[in-house]
Design a protein around this motif. Structure first.
Motif, PDB file in Angstrom:
ATOM      1  N   GLU A  13       0.837  -1.198   0.000  1.00  0.00           N
ATOM      2  CA  GLU A  13       0.000   0.000   0.000  1.00  0.00           C
ATOM      3  C   GLU A  13       0.872   1.248   0.000  1.00  0.00           C
ATOM      4  N   TYR A  14       0.374   2.298  -0.632  1.00  0.00           N
ATOM      5  CA  TYR A  14       1.138   3.549  -0.685  1.00  0.00           C
ATOM      6  C   TYR A  14       0.195   4.704  -1.002  1.00  0.00           C
ATOM      7  N   GLY A  15       0.729   5.902  -0.823  1.00  0.00           N
ATOM      8  CA  GLY A  15      -0.073   7.104  -1.001  1.00  0.00           C
ATOM      9  C   GLY A  15      -0.227   7.499  -2.457  1.00  0.00           C
ATOM     10  N   PHE A  16      -1.151   8.430  -2.691  1.00  0.00           N
ATOM     11  CA  PHE A  16      -1.439   8.867  -4.053  1.00  0.00           C
ATOM     12  C   PHE A  16      -0.328   9.743  -4.637  1.00  0.00           C
ATOM     13  N   ASP A  17       0.602  10.186  -3.806  1.00  0.00           N
ATOM     14  CA  ASP A  17       1.702  10.976  -4.339  1.00  0.00           C
ATOM     15  C   ASP A  17       2.572  10.157  -5.294  1.00  0.00           C
ATOM     16  N   VAL A  18       2.468   8.829  -5.216  1.00  0.00           N
ATOM     17  CA  VAL A  18       3.203   7.950  -6.136  1.00  0.00           C
ATOM     18  C   VAL A  18       2.705   8.146  -7.565  1.00  0.00           C
ATOM     19  N   THR A  19       1.463   8.609  -7.723  1.00  0.00           N
ATOM     20  CA  THR A  19       0.917   8.803  -9.069  1.00  0.00           C
ATOM     21  C   THR A  19       1.294  10.162  -9.652  1.00  0.00           C
ATOM     22  N   ASP A  20       1.971  11.019  -8.900  1.00  0.00           N
ATOM     23  CA  ASP A  20       2.376  12.330  -9.412  1.00  0.00           C
ATOM     24  C   ASP A  20       3.286  12.160 -10.630  1.00  0.00           C
ATOM     25  N   LEU A  21       3.006  12.908 -11.668  1.00  0.00           N
ATOM     26  CA  LEU A  21       3.826  12.854 -12.880  1.00  0.00           C
ATOM     27  C   LEU A  21       4.986  13.849 -12.846  1.00  0.00           C
ATOM     28  N   PHE A  22       4.990  14.703 -11.831  1.00  0.00           N
ATOM     29  CA  PHE A  22       6.071  15.677 -11.647  1.00  0.00           C
ATOM     30  C   PHE A  22       6.397  15.749 -10.159  1.00  0.00           C
ATOM     31  N   PRO A  23       7.642  16.046  -9.797  1.00  0.00           N
ATOM     32  CA  PRO A  23       7.957  16.252  -8.382  1.00  0.00           C
ATOM     33  C   PRO A  23       7.296  17.521  -7.860  1.00  0.00           C
ATOM     34  N   ARG A  24       6.918  17.502  -6.609  1.00  0.00           N
ATOM     35  CA  ARG A  24       6.314  18.682  -5.973  1.00  0.00           C
ATOM     36  C   ARG A  24       7.429  19.648  -5.600  1.00  0.00           C
ATOM     37  N   LEU A  25       7.434  20.820  -6.216  1.00  0.00           N
ATOM     38  CA  LEU A  25       8.561  21.742  -6.107  1.00  0.00           C
ATOM     39  C   LEU A  25       8.411  22.734  -4.963  1.00  0.00           C
ATOM     40  N   ASP A 225      -1.059  32.193   1.024  1.00  0.00           N
ATOM     41  CA  ASP A 225      -2.098  32.328   0.008  1.00  0.00           C
ATOM     42  C   ASP A 225      -3.229  31.339   0.309  1.00  0.00           C
ATOM     43  N   PRO A 226      -4.461  31.824   0.539  1.00  0.00           N
ATOM     44  CA  PRO A 226      -5.551  30.921   0.916  1.00  0.00           C
ATOM     45  C   PRO A 226      -6.147  30.136  -0.251  1.00  0.00           C
ATOM     46  N   ARG A 227      -5.809  30.500  -1.464  1.00  0.00           N
ATOM     47  CA  ARG A 227      -6.389  29.822  -2.625  1.00  0.00           C
ATOM     48  C   ARG A 227      -5.806  28.417  -2.770  1.00  0.00           C
ATOM     49  N   PRO A 228      -6.608  27.456  -3.240  1.00  0.00           N
ATOM     50  CA  PRO A 228      -6.074  26.094  -3.431  1.00  0.00           C
ATOM     51  C   PRO A 228      -4.987  26.082  -4.500  1.00  0.00           C
ATOM     52  N   GLU A 229      -3.995  25.249  -4.300  1.00  0.00           N
ATOM     53  CA  GLU A 229      -2.916  25.141  -5.271  1.00  0.00           C
ATOM     54  C   GLU A 229      -3.409  24.443  -6.540  1.00  0.00           C
ATOM     55  N   ILE A 230      -2.758  24.760  -7.657  1.00  0.00           N
ATOM     56  CA  ILE A 230      -2.998  24.005  -8.882  1.00  0.00           C
ATOM     57  C   ILE A 230      -2.541  22.569  -8.643  1.00  0.00           C
ATOM     58  N   HIS A 231      -3.368  21.609  -9.027  1.00  0.00           N
ATOM     59  CA  HIS A 231      -3.031  20.208  -8.773  1.00  0.00           C
ATOM     60  C   HIS A 231      -1.874  19.751  -9.665  1.00  0.00           C
ATOM     61  N   ILE A 232      -1.060  18.884  -9.120  1.00  0.00           N
ATOM     62  CA  ILE A 232      -0.005  18.249  -9.904  1.00  0.00           C
ATOM     63  C   ILE A 232      -0.641  17.128 -10.714  1.00  0.00           C
ATOM     64  N   PRO A 233      -0.378  17.041 -12.021  1.00  0.00           N
ATOM     65  CA  PRO A 233      -0.947  15.953 -12.827  1.00  0.00           C
ATOM     66  C   PRO A 233      -0.573  14.593 -12.247  1.00  0.00           C
ATOM     67  N   GLN A 234      -1.552  13.673 -12.256  1.00  0.00           N
ATOM     68  CA  GLN A 234      -1.335  12.335 -11.716  1.00  0.00           C
ATOM     69  C   GLN A 234      -1.790  11.279 -12.724  1.00  0.00           C
ATOM     70  N   ARG A 235      -1.100  10.168 -12.729  1.00  0.00           N
ATOM     71  CA  ARG A 235      -1.425   9.081 -13.651  1.00  0.00           C
ATOM     72  C   ARG A 235      -2.661   8.328 -13.185  1.00  0.00           C
ATOM     73  N   ALA A 236      -3.201   7.534 -14.099  1.00  0.00           N
ATOM     74  CA  ALA A 236      -4.286   6.627 -13.744  1.00  0.00           C
ATOM     75  C   ALA A 236      -3.728   5.424 -12.990  1.00  0.00           C
ATOM     76  N   LEU A 237      -4.603   4.601 -12.440  1.00  0.00           N
ATOM     77  CA  LEU A 237      -4.154   3.391 -11.753  1.00  0.00           C
ATOM     78  C   LEU A 237      -3.559   2.397 -12.738  1.00  0.00           C
ATOM     79  N   LEU A 238      -2.594   1.644 -12.276  1.00  0.00           N
ATOM     80  CA  LEU A 238      -2.033   0.557 -13.065  1.00  0.00           C
ATOM     81  C   LEU A 238      -2.949  -0.667 -12.954  1.00  0.00           C
ATOM     82  N   PRO A 239      -2.807  -1.641 -13.849  1.00  0.00           N
ATOM     83  CA  PRO A 239      -3.691  -2.818 -13.811  1.00  0.00           C
ATOM     84  C   PRO A 239      -3.648  -3.571 -12.483  1.00  0.00           C
ATOM     85  N   ASN A 240      -2.526  -3.494 -11.766  1.00  0.00           N
ATOM     86  CA  ASN A 240      -2.407  -4.241 -10.508  1.00  0.00           C
ATOM     87  C   ASN A 240      -2.602  -3.336  -9.291  1.00  0.00           C
ATOM     88  N   GLU A 241      -3.366  -2.272  -9.454  1.00  0.00           N
ATOM     89  CA  GLU A 241      -3.621  -1.349  -8.352  1.00  0.00           C
ATOM     90  C   GLU A 241      -5.124  -1.179  -8.141  1.00  0.00           C
TER      91      GLU A 241
END
Length: 286
Positions: A13-25, A225-241
């Motif tokens: 098991e792991y968090g959704f940050d694994v699906t991030d397509l870019f590092p969080r800068l 800044d109180p506004r929500p951040e722009i989301h980092i693009p994330q991949r879809a689930l893999l077949p074994n997830e």
């Protein structure tokens, strides 16, 4: 940076940050990755902690589509957010921009004194010095800004029998510009201009009979800044997830190809490790 799928973790098991397509800068990680500073915080934009270099080649005002996972509710939902290609290719990171410090080399101009051997040379304050080329550049800049600046650059002299002595290699002098009929020291004007660092924004403004630099450096650097951040693009689930919802607003990704999953908190610190403990307890009770 280009969108990159991260290697799939070996944990069950792991968090959704694994699906991030870019590092969080952050500003620090951006500088470490590029060798340069990120642009100053832009208050007109929301925080954007990624950049996609492939969007640079696209029309800047065209739509850039982001897909991401929303795990704030009772189930994880795949959502879409749209920004422009320009926004996607230029991060907007909170934090202060580090303008280079204004630090002129030490003064080599001094006034000879009778007790020089005993007390040492009396050097002119380095911030009072400038060279003629710099003074002339500032003169032209002020004229273009609409100020009344005389054509001549005045070199300040001491009353006889005293005079300034320049050490070898010292080509700076105590120079004044005549602005609105009044002398202003070039060196001190430059010190005021660069009080927040070389290149910091601002403008020359009238200040009584003189001219002074008015900074445009904002104390608001986006940290709160109180506004929500722009989301980092994330991949879809893999077949074994698959997605496991622990409770409302808390979900993890679980691998389906591991027969006897073991949660290893030592390898997954922080909140994700705590969540996985809960997941394991729920699984063990079944």
């Amino acid at each position: 940076m280009k969108p990159t799928i991260q290697p799939q973790p070996t944990q069950s098991e792991y968090g959704f940050d694994v699906t991030d397509l870019f590092p969080r800068l952050t500003r620090a990680s951006y500088r470490a990755a590029t060798g340069e500073q990120a642009a100053p915080w832009d208050r007109a934009r929301r925080i954007t902690r990624f950049y996609d270099e492939t969007a640079l080649a696209l029309p800047p005002d065209d739509t850039y589509t982001i897909q991401y996972w929303d795990v704030s509710g009772a189930k994880a939902i795949r959502r879409t957010e749209r920004i422009t290609n320009h926004e996607a290719s230029h991060p907007n990171l909170p934090g202060a921009y580090d303008y280079p410090k204004y630090a002129p080399i030490k003064s080599g101009l001094y006034v000879p004194k009778a007790d020089e051997e005993l007390r040492g040379r009396q050097y002119v304050d380095v911030f009072a010095l400038s060279d003629f080329a710099t003074a002339d550049h500032l003169r032209l800049e002020l004229k273009e800004a609409g100020f009344d600046v005389a054509e001549n650059i005045e070199e300040e002299q001491l009353a006889p029998p005293f005079s300034y002595i320049a050490e070898e290699g010292e080509n700076r002098r105590v120079l004044n510009l005549i602005i609105n009929g009044q002398p202003q020291n070039v060196g001190w004007m430059l010190k005021g201009r660069y009080a927040n660092g070389i290149g910091s924004p601002g403008a020359w403004k009238p200040f009584g009979a003189t001219v002074a630099w008015e900074t445009a450096v904002s104390l608001d650097v986006g940290t709160f800044d109180p506004r929500p951040e722009i989301h980092i693009p994330q991949r879809a689930l893999l077949p074994n997830e698959r997605i496991v919802v622990v409770q409302i607003g808390v979900a993890v990704i679980q691998r389906t190809d591991i027969a006897n999953p073991i949660v290893d908190q030592a390898e997954m610190p922080g909140r994700v490790g705590e969540i996985l403990t809960i997941v394991k307890e729920i699984r063990d009770r079944k």
